[in-house]
Design an enzyme around this catalytic site. Sequence first.
Site, PDB file in Angstrom:
ATOM      1  N   GLY A  92     -13.696  -3.993 -35.527  1.00 35.71           N
ATOM      2  CA  GLY A  92     -13.842  -5.216 -34.716  1.00 35.71           C
ATOM      3  C   GLY A  92     -12.514  -5.556 -34.071  1.00 35.71           C
ATOM      4  O   GLY A  92     -12.172  -6.720 -33.892  1.00 35.71           O
ATOM      5  N   ASP A  94     -11.402 -16.408 -47.191  1.00 37.34           N
ATOM      6  CA  ASP A  94     -11.788 -17.799 -46.975  1.00 37.34           C
ATOM      7  C   ASP A  94     -10.521 -18.442 -46.429  1.00 37.34           C
ATOM      8  O   ASP A  94      -9.586 -18.713 -47.191  1.00 37.34           O
ATOM      9  CB  ASP A  94     -12.212 -18.446 -48.299  1.00 37.34           C
ATOM     10  CG  ASP A  94     -12.667 -19.884 -48.093  1.00 37.34           C
ATOM     11  OD1 ASP A  94     -12.033 -20.581 -47.268  1.00 37.34           O
ATOM     12  OD2 ASP A  94     -13.635 -20.306 -48.733  1.00 37.34           O
ATOM     13  N   HIS A  95     -10.471 -18.656 -45.115  1.00 35.76           N
ATOM     14  CA  HIS A  95      -9.176 -19.022 -44.530  1.00 35.76           C
ATOM     15  C   HIS A  95      -8.677 -20.382 -45.017  1.00 35.76           C
ATOM     16  O   HIS A  95      -7.487 -20.670 -44.928  1.00 35.76           O
ATOM     17  CB  HIS A  95      -9.211 -18.936 -42.996  1.00 35.76           C
ATOM     18  CG  HIS A  95      -9.908 -20.072 -42.315  1.00 35.76           C
ATOM     19  ND1 HIS A  95     -11.277 -20.154 -42.250  1.00 35.76           N
ATOM     20  CD2 HIS A  95      -9.437 -21.169 -41.685  1.00 35.76           C
ATOM     21  CE1 HIS A  95     -11.607 -21.255 -41.579  1.00 35.76           C
ATOM     22  NE2 HIS A  95     -10.513 -21.895 -41.235  1.00 35.76           N
ATOM     23  N   HIS A 121     -15.781 -22.870 -48.162  1.00 34.45           N
ATOM     24  CA  HIS A 121     -14.517 -23.621 -48.147  1.00 34.45           C
ATOM     25  C   HIS A 121     -14.545 -24.828 -49.096  1.00 34.45           C
ATOM     26  O   HIS A 121     -13.628 -25.034 -49.879  1.00 34.45           O
ATOM     27  CB  HIS A 121     -14.210 -24.145 -46.739  1.00 34.45           C
ATOM     28  CG  HIS A 121     -14.316 -23.110 -45.665  1.00 34.45           C
ATOM     29  ND1 HIS A 121     -13.775 -21.855 -45.793  1.00 34.45           N
ATOM     30  CD2 HIS A 121     -14.890 -23.138 -44.439  1.00 34.45           C
ATOM     31  CE1 HIS A 121     -14.011 -21.157 -44.691  1.00 34.45           C
ATOM     32  NE2 HIS A 121     -14.693 -21.911 -43.859  1.00 34.45           N
TER      33      HIS A 121
END
Length: 492
Positions: free
Chosen positions: A13, A179-180, A242
Amino acid sequence: MADGTRALFMLFGGTGDLALRKLYPALFNLYKKGSLSKHFALLGLSRKELSDEEFRAKIMTSIADETADQQVATEFVSHFYWKSHDVNNMDHYQDLKKIGNQLDDQYQTGGNRVFYVSMAPRFFGIVAQNLQSQHVLSENGGFNRLVIEKPFGRDYQSAKELNDQLNSGFQENQIFRIDHYLGKETVEAIPVLRFGNPLLEAVWNQNYIKDVQITLAESLGVEDRAGYYDTAGALRDMIQNHTLQIVSYLAMDQPNSFVDTAIRAEKVKALESMEIYTDQGVKDNFVRGQYAGDEDHPDYRHESGVPVDSNNDTFAAGKIVFNNPRWGKTPFYIRSGKKLADKQGRVDIEFKKPLVDIFAKGTGTPGELQKNVLTLEIDPRVGLSLTINTKDSKQGLHTETVPLDYLQSDNRAAQVPLPYERLFHDILNGDGTYFASWPEVAAAWHFVDPVQQVWDTQQPDFPNYQQGSMGPTAADELLARDGNAWFYRGTK
Ligand SMILES: NC(=O)C1=CN([C@@H]2O[C@H](COP(=O)(O)OP(=O)(O)OC[C@H]3O[C@@H](n4cnc5c(N)ncnc54)[C@H](OP(=O)(O)O)[C@@H]3O)[C@@H](O)[C@H]2O)C=CC1
Ligand SMILES: O=C1O[C@H](COP(=O)(O)O)[C@@H](O)[C@H](O)[C@H]1O
């Protein structure tokens, strides 16, 4: 960073939105700070036919905001290579294998490989399986690490199937589920605040904390992501991952040491002790919403790409109850939504008032003692504050509340690593502290699935909240039933 500085990245990607907006700038920052050495290379992959030079030009554009120094930027992009690759075409993996070995030799990467799958979720498992079956994994004694973007499944069953696919080629300690939010400064600071300050940890329980509130509010709407978002909704998009990750850091017990395995074990215990709701429990403890339009803005159902009869939730709020001794009677309230009053990520921890207010009958006109509230600001500001009761400066005894504040300065903010930069750094170090482990993901789905199932079978009364508000009134009533109220009310 020991050997972690040596690595070959294969980025699936490589021309995607996330890669261009977030991943390359994050890698560039690591490079500027010396965390990535000259022994790294990145092979960008997608179906597009590009030359290395065309790919490098895209990277130059992607990192343009991060530097004015063209020489450093040019050096950095010289490590980038392109290969047209269809993840469904087995022949293409043979090329990957060859190019991988060449780049390993050329850059003396020590055989370390990071496979980053920044593609639509339906490809996550396919890529993992093909990398393994087509022998693209490093066999030269280096590490093999697989990085998976979100979303990780759309319910427990699909997440489990995906996880099984990943496990066919990779072990749990080789899988990094991004998981930013776990790369955000304030979220990373939660364990230090709790376990580094005895004065907080001593009262971090149901005896002293009245309730905990987590707000992840966005002022933006669905933007151009309706195709994905309308199949997810706020519950799957923001709560399952999150929000519940933040809950786990706030609710967990102290690990024996600050290493990823010990931390993850405590996070899982916390998540697994959340009460799973029955259908009635869902109705009593969860609220969903969808935003209405106004004279200048369409409602959700008239956003581009959204079906006009969509029942998708753009807002979700709920109450979490833990079946464990630490939290027994203390509710955790969570909420997240789009088109709310502000962009605001925060945790508000409300402490109990003293059992007896001895100042209530003093001389003068005493004020009423207020709850202490510890606020952790995640976004857009980074900071924390604790409101405490004290005496005001007037004659006589009057109480007032003042904040003890820390707000990150602009200067310091400019030095703070980007979330993806922190996470890349940890991946290179093999540190899974700020990544979700499979048992955590599973526990989160076990909690969320019954909510989604009830919502899927019931017709909602949408739209039910105004843009620029803090969500449906039912979300306020959820807390009011317990004698509580949202501490953060929005600035509008
Ligand atoms: N964008 C964002 O802000 C965020 C994205 N994410 C997650 O990141 C991931 C990527 O998202 P995003 O970058 O937005 O997606 P994009 O649609 O922008 O990019 C997808 C990439 O996959 C490539 N691709 C598609 N099909 C194939 C194929 N068969 N073989 C090889 N390559 C293929 C495309 O290139 P080509 O067409 O040339 O093949 C493109 O490079 C998703 O999981 C998303 O949920 C998470 C948080 C935020
Ligand atoms: O994961 C996601 O997060 C963003 C919000 O992230 P933030 O860092 O800007 O707070 C959200 O807009 C998106 O819908 C969701 O997929």
